[in-house]
Design a protein around this motif. Structure first.
Motif, PDB file in Angstrom:
ATOM      1  N   TYR A  33      -0.469 -11.900   4.763  1.00 30.92           N
ATOM      2  CA  TYR A  33      -0.332 -10.756   3.871  1.00 30.92           C
ATOM      3  C   TYR A  33       0.421 -11.185   2.615  1.00 30.92           C
ATOM      4  O   TYR A  33       1.312 -12.048   2.671  1.00 30.92           O
ATOM      5  CB  TYR A  33       0.494  -9.634   4.528  1.00 30.92           C
ATOM      6  N   PHE A  35       2.482  -9.363  -0.825  1.00 29.10           N
ATOM      7  CA  PHE A  35       3.109  -8.120  -1.263  1.00 29.10           C
ATOM      8  C   PHE A  35       3.686  -8.280  -2.670  1.00 29.10           C
ATOM      9  O   PHE A  35       4.088  -9.369  -3.080  1.00 29.10           O
ATOM     10  CB  PHE A  35       4.282  -7.738  -0.343  1.00 29.10           C
ATOM     11  N   TYR A  37       6.891  -6.304  -4.478  1.00 33.23           N
ATOM     12  CA  TYR A  37       7.988  -5.355  -4.350  1.00 33.23           C
ATOM     13  C   TYR A  37       8.628  -5.173  -5.715  1.00 33.23           C
ATOM     14  O   TYR A  37       8.713  -6.101  -6.516  1.00 33.23           O
ATOM     15  CB  TYR A  37       9.064  -5.864  -3.367  1.00 33.23           C
ATOM     16  N   LEU A  47       8.266  -1.131  -1.974  1.00 32.13           N
ATOM     17  CA  LEU A  47       6.938  -1.729  -1.873  1.00 32.13           C
ATOM     18  C   LEU A  47       6.028  -1.150  -2.947  1.00 32.13           C
ATOM     19  O   LEU A  47       5.925   0.062  -3.112  1.00 32.13           O
ATOM     20  CB  LEU A  47       6.342  -1.457  -0.495  1.00 32.13           C
ATOM     21  N   ARG A  50       0.150  -4.055  -1.302  1.00 35.40           N
ATOM     22  CA  ARG A  50      -0.034  -5.045  -0.238  1.00 35.40           C
ATOM     23  C   ARG A  50      -1.486  -5.506  -0.229  1.00 35.40           C
ATOM     24  O   ARG A  50      -2.400  -4.721  -0.465  1.00 35.40           O
ATOM     25  CB  ARG A  50       0.319  -4.429   1.111  1.00 35.40           C
ATOM     26  N   PHE A  91       9.098  -8.695  -7.336  1.00 31.89           N
ATOM     27  CA  PHE A  91       9.069  -9.847  -6.445  1.00 31.89           C
ATOM     28  C   PHE A  91       7.720  -9.934  -5.747  1.00 31.89           C
ATOM     29  O   PHE A  91       7.225  -8.949  -5.190  1.00 31.89           O
ATOM     30  CB  PHE A  91      10.165  -9.747  -5.377  1.00 31.89           C
ATOM     31  N   MET A  95       3.773 -13.085   3.761  1.00 29.55           N
ATOM     32  CA  MET A  95       4.070 -12.941   5.181  1.00 29.55           C
ATOM     33  C   MET A  95       3.049 -13.753   5.969  1.00 29.55           C
ATOM     34  O   MET A  95       1.844 -13.514   5.862  1.00 29.55           O
ATOM     35  CB  MET A  95       4.031 -11.483   5.628  1.00 29.55           C
TER      36      MET A  95
END
Lengths: 119, 116
Positions: A33, A35, A37, A47, A50, A91, A95
């Motif tokens: 994953y 992301f 942020y 968040l 994603r 950011f 993951m």
């Protein structure tokens, strides 16, 4: 180990403009994953969007969209019609597959891009 | 809905003093819990994570420790603080990581620690 690189420490654009934040990552995993942020001056990590690596379609969330290039290991964030409230640190995070070993099941972050929206 | 709270929000402690930051999650059971640190001008660094009561994994050897005495409670501690422990500490939670449930990590409000 995974690494996430954000090459733009700071960006500044005028309100209502479109801005793109860059992110590249390095991994040997095939499924993962990604992301974005947002961290406003309040410092809370929020968040934004994603992306699942197994999905070819780029994720979108209102004014926020990504350009996910899996082969190039690139994951950029586009903010359309930027607003003053978009001013924040952004950011990019990675993951890895859960329980795949080689470290924690958590997020690996880039160092962030400070985005300033000028009135 | 799920919420996460951590406290205190700010803390100024002398070198050599103990530390205790607490985090609780509401509205979910058996969450994965995380402690991250954000030093000035840097990204976030994972310090500890936990998949269950009493199960703590440390990512970075250091002066800090973590404990999970209850399912939804995560505590960050130190017996003797160092100047280098100063920073912004974030607690976070996620559901059981499962590729088919689209899990995401959610963060608390953070705690500012200044060691003087």
């Amino acid at each position: 180990a995974q690494t996430v690189t954000q090459s733009q420490p700071e960006m500044s654009v005028q309100e209502a403009e479109t801005v793109t934040l860059s992110c590249t990552y390095d991994t040997s995993e095939n499924n993962y994953y990604l992301f974005w942020y947002k961290q406003p001056p309040s410092r809370q990590m929020i968040l934004v969007i994603r992306q699942e690596a197994y999905k070819q379609q780029n994720a979108t969330e209102n004014r926020f969209s990504v350009n996910f290039q899996k082969a190039a290991k690139s994951f950029s964030l586009k903010i359309s019609d930027s607003q003053l409230g978009d001013t924040a640190m952004y950011f990019c995070a990675f993951m890895k597959p859960p329980y795949s070993g080689g470290g924690a099941d958590g997020l690996t972050f880039g160092k962030g891009t400070h985005l300033i929206i000028q009135p | 809905s799920q919420t996460i709270h951590q406290w205190p929000a700010t803390l100024v402690q002398p070198v050599g003093s103990p530390l205790s930051l607490e985090c609780t999650v509401e509205g979910t059971s058996n969450p994965n819990l995380y402690w991250y640190r954000q030093a000035a001008g840097r990204g976030l660094q994972l310090l500890f994570y936990s998949v269950g009561i009493g199960q703590i994994s440390s990512e970075v050897p250091q002066n800090l420790s973590a404990s999970r005495p209850q399912d939804r409670q995560f505590i960050l501690s130190s017996k003797k603080l160092l100047l280098s422990d100063s920073g912004f500490y974030l607690c976070a939670w996620s559901g059981i990581l499962d590729w088919f449930s689209g899990n995401t990590i959610y963060f608390g409000e953070g705690s500012w620690l200044t060691v003087v």
